[in-house]
Design a protein around this motif. Structure first.
Motif, mmCIF file in Angstrom:
data_model
loop_
_atom_site.group_PDB
_atom_site.id
_atom_site.type_symbol
_atom_site.label_atom_id
_atom_site.label_comp_id
_atom_site.label_asym_id
_atom_site.label_seq_id
_atom_site.Cartn_x
_atom_site.Cartn_y
_atom_site.Cartn_z
ATOM 1 N N THR A 3 -3.611 0.547 -3.005
ATOM 2 C CA THR A 3 -2.897 -0.718 -2.857
ATOM 3 C C THR A 3 -2.551 -1.282 -4.230
ATOM 4 O O THR A 3 -3.138 -0.882 -5.241
ATOM 5 C CB THR A 3 -3.735 -1.748 -2.093
ATOM 6 N N SER A 57 -6.799 -4.302 2.389
ATOM 7 C CA SER A 57 -7.501 -3.029 2.522
ATOM 8 C C SER A 57 -6.740 -2.133 3.477
ATOM 9 O O SER A 57 -6.110 -2.620 4.427
ATOM 10 C CB SER A 57 -8.936 -3.246 3.019
ATOM 11 N N ARG A 58 -6.839 -0.849 3.214
ATOM 12 C CA ARG A 58 -6.198 0.138 4.083
ATOM 13 C C ARG A 58 -7.120 1.353 4.160
ATOM 14 O O ARG A 58 -7.126 2.202 3.282
ATOM 15 C CB ARG A 58 -4.829 0.538 3.548
ATOM 16 N N SER A 59 -7.875 1.413 5.235
ATOM 17 C CA SER A 59 -8.829 2.510 5.424
ATOM 18 C C SER A 59 -8.247 3.611 6.314
ATOM 19 O O SER A 59 -8.791 4.724 6.357
ATOM 20 C CB SER A 59 -10.123 1.971 6.022
ATOM 21 N N LYS A 60 -7.171 3.283 7.040
ATOM 22 C CA LYS A 60 -6.490 4.260 7.886
ATOM 23 C C LYS A 60 -4.991 4.105 7.686
ATOM 24 O O LYS A 60 -4.522 3.014 7.370
ATOM 25 C CB LYS A 60 -6.825 4.027 9.371
ATOM 26 N N VAL A 65 -3.585 5.590 2.029
ATOM 27 C CA VAL A 65 -4.932 5.146 2.380
ATOM 28 C C VAL A 65 -5.729 4.865 1.113
ATOM 29 O O VAL A 65 -5.767 5.691 0.200
ATOM 30 C CB VAL A 65 -5.636 6.212 3.240
ATOM 31 N N LYS A 66 -6.292 3.683 1.058
ATOM 32 C CA LYS A 66 -7.096 3.184 -0.066
ATOM 33 C C LYS A 66 -6.285 2.957 -1.346
ATOM 34 O O LYS A 66 -6.874 2.646 -2.388
ATOM 35 C CB LYS A 66 -8.277 4.118 -0.357
ATOM 36 N N SER A 112 0.842 -1.187 0.000
ATOM 37 C CA SER A 112 0.000 0.000 0.000
ATOM 38 C C SER A 112 0.879 1.239 0.000
ATOM 39 O O SER A 112 1.870 1.308 0.733
ATOM 40 C CB SER A 112 -0.900 0.010 1.233
#
Lengths: 117, 111
Positions: B55, B67-70, B52-53, B49
């Motif tokens: 990837t 997933s990377r929301s933070k 955020v968001k 990643s």
């Protein structure tokens, strides 16, 4: 693309003896070079890195490595090993010329250093 | 040591079940990575990643999603675990420098 070859899967050595762990790489572009150490049941810890400048790089725990561009090698050395150096050692490369902070590491398969009394 | 934690540290699951591994960092680093480590293969990149968001896939991404929301959390999901996904999974981070710093790992066994 890059590839890394660690020529020895295991290196047995007696305590207080010198050791060299060999690493050769292949790349069509210039690279950054790294050695990591992994103690049993732990994550990888950065031992040393070559980014630019002097080809002899000193790291933690008395280890050093020499970058040889013509031989495409980055061998790791220690003049006198201890029992506590028993671990697996990984050589890794990353291509130069990419965004700061981001790297694509390609790892070798690792060399297990076994130090006995 | 870089502030990286992984959870769980050990997990045993059955074939066909979903599994999510979590990587949490306190360094506010932009880049995060998931690797798997298998005997004789070294470490291989699964996904990474770059924000955020944001990837992308690595060398061995089939069967995995992320997933990377933070900034601080990077999740790895095995939608339907298989025995070939038995491995040790490592999270890594990088920030201002090129070098990556690794978490303690998660040992996953799929029976």
């Amino acid at each position: 693309a890059q590839s890394v070859t660690q020529l020895d899967s295991q290196v047995p050595v007696f305590e207080e003896a010198p050791v060299e762990l060999r690493c050769n790489y292949s790349s069509s572009v210039s690279v950054y070079l790294f050695w990591y150490v992994q103690y049993p049941n732990q994550g990888l810890q950065l031992l040393l890195k070559y980014l630019s400048g002097s080809t002899l790089v000193k790291g933690i725990n008395g280890f050093e490595a020499e970058f040889n561009k013509s031989q495409t090698s980055f061998h790791l050395r220690k003049p006198s090993v201890h029992i506590s150096d028993t671990a697996e050692y990984f050589c890794a490369v990353s291509p130069q010329g990419i965004n700061s902070g981001y790297s694509t590491l390609t790892f070798g398969k690792g060399t297990m250093l076994l130090v006995s009394p | 040591d870089a502030g990286i934690t992984q959870s769980p540290r050990h997990k045993v699951t059955e074939t066909g079940t979903p599994v999510t591994l979590r990587c949490h960092q306190t360094e506010n680093h932009r880049y995060m990575y998931w690797y798997r480590q298998d005997p004789g293969h070294g470490l291989r990149l699964i996904h990474y990643s770059y924000g955020v968001k944001d990837t992308d896939k690595g060398e061995v991404s089939d069967g995995y999603s992320v997933s990377r929301s933070k900034t601080e959390d990077f999740l790895l999901t095995l939608e339907s675990a298989t025995s070939s996904q038995t491995s040790v999974y490592f999270c890594a981070i990088s920030g201002r420098g090129i070098e990556q710093y690794f978490g303690p790992g998660t040992r996953l066994t799929v029976t």
